[in-house]
Design an enzyme around this catalytic site. Sequence first.
Site, PDB file in Angstrom:
ATOM      1  N   ASP A 183      -2.540  -1.598  -3.662  1.00 16.02           N
ATOM      2  CA  ASP A 183      -3.813  -0.670  -3.531  1.00 16.02           C
ATOM      3  C   ASP A 183      -4.015   0.213  -4.765  1.00 16.02           C
ATOM      4  O   ASP A 183      -4.931  -0.039  -5.479  1.00 16.02           O
ATOM      5  CB  ASP A 183      -3.882   0.209  -2.052  1.00 16.02           C
ATOM      6  CG  ASP A 183      -2.539   1.115  -2.041  1.00 16.02           C
ATOM      7  OD1 ASP A 183      -1.577   1.263  -3.082  1.00 16.02           O
ATOM      8  OD2 ASP A 183      -2.419   1.633  -1.004  1.00 16.02           O
ATOM      9  N   GLY A 236       3.716   6.479  -0.255  1.00 16.96           N
ATOM     10  CA  GLY A 236       4.357   6.255  -1.452  1.00 16.96           C
ATOM     11  C   GLY A 236       4.747   4.578  -1.407  1.00 16.96           C
ATOM     12  O   GLY A 236       4.242   3.798  -0.595  1.00 16.96           O
ATOM     13  N   SER A 262       0.861  -1.351  -0.139  1.00 15.63           N
ATOM     14  CA  SER A 262      -0.011  -0.152  -0.030  1.00 15.63           C
ATOM     15  C   SER A 262       0.955   1.169   0.043  1.00 15.63           C
ATOM     16  O   SER A 262       2.038   1.191   0.442  1.00 15.63           O
ATOM     17  CB  SER A 262      -0.967   0.034   1.005  1.00 15.63           C
ATOM     18  OG  SER A 262      -1.447   1.160   1.392  1.00 15.63           O
ATOM     19  N   HIS A 263       0.329   2.335  -0.600  1.00 17.19           N
ATOM     20  CA  HIS A 263       1.240   3.696  -0.285  1.00 17.19           C
ATOM     21  C   HIS A 263       1.088   3.764   1.280  1.00 17.19           C
ATOM     22  O   HIS A 263       2.075   4.688   1.631  1.00 17.19           O
ATOM     23  CB  HIS A 263       0.157   4.541  -1.020  1.00 17.19           C
ATOM     24  CG  HIS A 263       0.453   4.777  -2.503  1.00 17.19           C
ATOM     25  ND1 HIS A 263      -0.051   3.761  -3.198  1.00 17.19           N
ATOM     26  CD2 HIS A 263       0.883   5.901  -3.232  1.00 17.19           C
ATOM     27  CE1 HIS A 263       0.236   4.125  -4.545  1.00 17.19           C
ATOM     28  NE2 HIS A 263       0.919   5.415  -4.594  1.00 17.19           N
ATOM     29  N   SER A 264       0.366   3.394   2.077  1.00 19.68           N
ATOM     30  CA  SER A 264       0.368   3.830   3.333  1.00 19.68           C
ATOM     31  C   SER A 264       0.895   2.574   4.319  1.00 19.68           C
ATOM     32  O   SER A 264       0.297   1.624   4.070  1.00 19.68           O
ATOM     33  CB  SER A 264      -1.086   4.200   3.880  1.00 19.68           C
ATOM     34  OG  SER A 264      -1.072   4.074   5.335  1.00 19.68           O
TER      35      SER A 264
END
Lengths: 235, 231
Positions: free
Chosen positions: B70, B45, B11-13
Amino acid sequence: MTLDVAWAQRWARESAAAIAAARDELVELDRQIGDGDHGENLNRGFQAVVAKVDAADQHPELVSDVLRTVATTLMSSVGGASGPLYGTAFLRAAKVSGLATLDAHAVVALLEGALEGITARGKAAPGEKTMVDAWGPAVDAAVDAADAGASPVEVLQAAARAASVGASQTSSLVATKGRASYLGERSIGHEDPGAASSALILQAAVDAAVGTASESTPDSTTGRPADVPVTGDEA
Amino acid sequence: MSARVALVLVSHSRQLAEGVAELAAQMAPGVQIVAAGGTDTGGLGTSYDRVLEAVSTGLAAAGGVVVLADLGSAILTVDSVLEVLDEGPGSVVLADAPFVEGAVAAAVTAHGGGTVAEVLDSAEHAGTTFAVREPRPPHSPVDDAGDLSQRTVVVRNPLGLHARPAAVLARLIAGLDAAVTINGANGASVLEIMKLGATGGQGLVLSATGPAAEEALDAVATAIEGGFGEV
């Protein structure tokens, strides 16, 4: 000038220098139609590339060795979509460059590999205001030049010129891919930052082969006349 | 070392990846689930190196890895890692699946000993499991012939068949030599069971086929009647 391992290393350094010089311009382009990080991200990535290419533990024997180093370093250090896109471009270019020196057809294969990588990763078609609109014309021009009997460096020069024209022409296109696509019609009048950086990188390949004092480069930092797209009247 | 398929969640998070990993792990405690969220510095990111490390960790511990990602550049980054790794076909795959539902479905299938292809399939069908769509006859494993055994049970726990009990049942059923449905839903699918929305006090029809059909019904009925520790 031979397109060999030393050339590939110089290409990496020239690319880094060109991206650093154009960093603010790329940031501005991306601020207009993207999220504003393209210049920053790419500059960080290419600085990392130079450090890696110049590292003492690097003993490249083939052009592909250098291109693979560029690929994996960009993937690791750029962040954002341009890392995987450029990384895959250089990775696919490396796969067809397992040679000590490149002839004209090997240059074409390298460029075709790069375009194939960008297309495979980004799924963009020509005319969608992306990097493809610089690399596509570059490949076409390279094929024509090689078929006409041009030297390896002349093939690169043809590709770089076509990429530069292609990048400029993205101003008049509507973005349908990536973050710029959220803007729709409002993306018209702004050059695509990825196409712009692609043109810089291809010009860097020429500069690495012929030296930056070449008469074929109208502008010493960007390789093309600086244009500041603020209005859509050039569309 | 587990022979089960491992999962990698990109995920970006960082927190989102870790949170989904935690959720999926609750359903499938025996599956290696590696979170690879955020950048190297913990910002938003994706990090090529974090993804590469997570996939390598999963490969070292399991026969195969299914990756879920994601958005946008997370997917590009995973694709790039897989291209550079150049593993044999089918040992590491990226699912085209919703992140949360896909991870939960994949984890439960992996826990039941599913192959990479089966885990991938579960993830990729997870999105439609919750969607409102034209009712169609559910493909029930019970349709695949054999003598049908049936039994009726009543849900004892007040909360009904929510996520945790659904996962318990799916794991139980996946480990049995029988195909079991609950009110027609595939008993080996945690999402299908949750979709029933079975509430406390509700009656359910269990159907089973296969060599161990009777034992399967006994086990499932006992679990449901037992109230999952919530009564």
